[in-house]
Design a protein around this motif. Structure first.
Motif, PDB file in Angstrom:
ATOM      1  N   LYS A  99       7.556   9.196  -1.262  1.00  0.00           N
ATOM      2  CA  LYS A  99       6.510   8.184  -1.365  1.00  0.00           C
ATOM      3  C   LYS A  99       6.635   7.208  -0.211  1.00  0.00           C
ATOM      4  O   LYS A  99       7.698   6.642   0.037  1.00  0.00           O
ATOM      5  N   VAL A 100       5.540   7.001   0.521  1.00  0.00           N
ATOM      6  CA  VAL A 100       5.509   6.056   1.634  1.00  0.00           C
ATOM      7  C   VAL A 100       5.057   4.699   1.116  1.00  0.00           C
ATOM      8  O   VAL A 100       4.090   4.597   0.349  1.00  0.00           O
TER       9      VAL A 100
ATOM     10  N   TYR B 228       0.851  -1.187   0.000  1.00  0.00           N
ATOM     11  CA  TYR B 228       0.000   0.000   0.000  1.00  0.00           C
ATOM     12  C   TYR B 228       0.885   1.235   0.000  1.00  0.00           C
ATOM     13  O   TYR B 228       1.924   1.279   0.673  1.00  0.00           O
ATOM     14  N   SER B 229       0.438   2.262  -0.747  1.00  0.00           N
ATOM     15  CA  SER B 229       1.140   3.546  -0.756  1.00  0.00           C
ATOM     16  C   SER B 229       0.105   4.658  -0.816  1.00  0.00           C
ATOM     17  O   SER B 229      -0.687   4.719  -1.757  1.00  0.00           O
TER      18      SER B 229
ATOM     19  N   LYS C   9      12.697  10.121  -3.248  1.00  0.00           N
ATOM     20  CA  LYS C   9      12.793   9.546  -1.913  1.00  0.00           C
ATOM     21  C   LYS C   9      11.645   8.591  -1.643  1.00  0.00           C
ATOM     22  O   LYS C   9      10.479   8.933  -1.838  1.00  0.00           O
ATOM     23  N   VAL C  10      11.972   7.400  -1.172  1.00  0.00           N
ATOM     24  CA  VAL C  10      10.989   6.398  -0.776  1.00  0.00           C
ATOM     25  C   VAL C  10      11.118   6.177   0.728  1.00  0.00           C
ATOM     26  O   VAL C  10      12.219   5.979   1.236  1.00  0.00           O
ATOM     27  N   VAL C  11       9.994   6.226   1.423  1.00  0.00           N
ATOM     28  CA  VAL C  11       9.969   6.034   2.869  1.00  0.00           C
ATOM     29  C   VAL C  11       9.259   4.723   3.169  1.00  0.00           C
ATOM     30  O   VAL C  11       8.108   4.529   2.785  1.00  0.00           O
ATOM     31  N   ARG C  12       9.938   3.816   3.866  1.00  0.00           N
ATOM     32  CA  ARG C  12       9.376   2.497   4.145  1.00  0.00           C
ATOM     33  C   ARG C  12       8.646   2.509   5.481  1.00  0.00           C
ATOM     34  O   ARG C  12       9.246   2.792   6.511  1.00  0.00           O
TER      35      ARG C  12
END
Length: 402
Positions: A158-159, A139-140, A181-184
């Motif tokens: 983006k989460v 899910y994002s 940037k990708v945030v996990r």
């Protein structure tokens, strides 16, 4: 050219994603799930097609992609909760064509737990595949801000939250092609709840400043000057501004899961924000009365009927309720909006003012509901007999502010 990505639902969440993917050089397949509200001009469509976009003509094409993002709208249903029916239909369509090793991502706003408890069974039942083993599931939250020229998909983090760590990494690899940037997140529910928090943060803070607007008007205080001064504080404050109501596709959620837990702050915020169109009518009637006129029979011009500046989207725009109440009170209304060619209220077409300055001069009252960039509010305020500015966009002293 085979597509790497299928965007299922070309509405307010899917269409911006498809545009971003094409801009990033990703061959993209668009699949409509119904009366999607997104639209492309012929020029935009030509640019996207030349960049690798095409619209699916059959559901079978969904089985030929590596990544599928489900993003139909989830509007408020009759029970007050989010209506997941379009998302469920999209899931069933994809499930029938789902192949092993595909990465499936949900971007529609949903209550926490939906990806695992609703989407996952729909995908597994029809496909015979198992999430986390045969295909990746994540899910994002969609972070779309129409009309914003400063923040694009490329510079908006983006989460990502996946069913398993491998699911998270697969989705992160995809979004890493779109954004800097990708945030996990820790998991699916955390990622889903990010969307809930972000949406409710907006609504609660708008409600606070809307209440402040009513209070400050009653006390004779210039709220707009208060905000101007307060936003100089470099910490602990973020400026929000009042308006005639809150529109858009992001529905505030006071029911945060199957347990039906109510967020009291969000519930109160909804009550406050839903009262703002009525407050606009109250202020309008008072202004007219102070100038010896009644709402009944008054010529009232509404400027800007979209929910957001510089876009054509009218989803949940407060202009609808403002216009409805004015008509019920016997006003003669017209409208102008550079992004809207025609507009109807109560199933009746509202006359459009094509000669803007002439219409402003002739109206007993002009109400600015949305501050599109093309509006010269200094010039309009000079022409207007009465101008009620619900956005604080007109120069100080040029109009009556909300």
């Amino acid at each position: 050219m085979p597509a790497d990505l299928a965007v299922i639902g070309l509405g307010p969440y899917g269409l911006p994603l498809a545009k971003a993917a094409v801009a990033a050089g990703i061959p993209t397949l668009g699949y409509r799930t119904g009366p999607d509200s997104g639209s492309l001009s012929p020029a935009e469509l030509r640019r996207m097609v030349s960049g690798g976009f095409r619209q699916a003509t059959s559901p079978t094409e969904l089985g030929r992609v590596r990544t599928a993002v489900i993003c139909p709208p989830t509007p408020r249903g009759e029970d007050g909760g989010l209506d997941l029916s379009q998302m469920e239909t999209a899931a069933r369509t994809l499930a029938a064509m789902l192949r092993p090793h595909t990465t499936v991502i949900l971007e529609s706003p949903v209550p926490p737990g939906t990806t695992e408890n609703v989407l996952r069974p729909l995908l597994e039942e029809s496909s015979g595949l198992r999430a986390g083993r045969d295909f990746h599931l994540a899910y994002s939250p969609s972070r779309v801000d129409p009309g914003n020229r400063d923040f694009t998909p490329a510079n908006t983090p983006k989460v990502i939250g996946g069913l398993t760590p491998a699911c998270t990494e697969s989705a992160a690899a995809f979004y890493g092609r779109l954004t800097d940037k990708v945030v996990r997140a820790r998991g699916l529910r955390e990622a889903e709840t990010v969307q809930v928090l972000e949406t409710n943060f907006r609504h609660v803070n708008i409600a606070l400043v809307n209440e402040m607007a009513v209070l400050c008007h009653d006390l004779g205080i210039d709220l707009w000057d208060v905000i101007r001064c307060a936003e100089t504080k470099p910490f602990g404050f973020e400026a929000f501004r009042p308006g005639p109501g809150v529109g858009g596709h992001a529905v505030p959620q006071d029911l945060t899961g199957p347990a039906g837990r109510t967020l009291r702050m969000v519930e109160l915020a909804q009550q406050v924000n839903s009262q703002m169109p009525r407050y606009v009518i109250q202020r309008s009637a008072t202004l007219l009365n102070e100038h010896g006129k009644s709402v009944r029979g008054a010529r009232i011009l509404l400027l800007g009927v979209t929910y957001k500046p510089d876009v054509a989207d009218q989803q949940s725009t407060p202009a609808q309720e403002v216009a409805t109440r004015l008509l019920e009170l016997g006003a003669c209304i017209s409208f102008h909006d550079p992004h809207v060619a025609s507009w109807s209220v109560l199933d009746r077409p509202v006359p459009r003012a094509d000669a803007l300055y002439e219409a402003v001069a002739e109206a007993d009252l002009t109400i600015l509901l949305q501050q599109h960039r093309t509006y010269d509010l200094q010039g309009l305020s000079v022409k207007a007999q009465l101008l009620l500015d619900t956005r604080g966009a007109a120069p100080t002293g040029a109009a009556h502010r909300l």
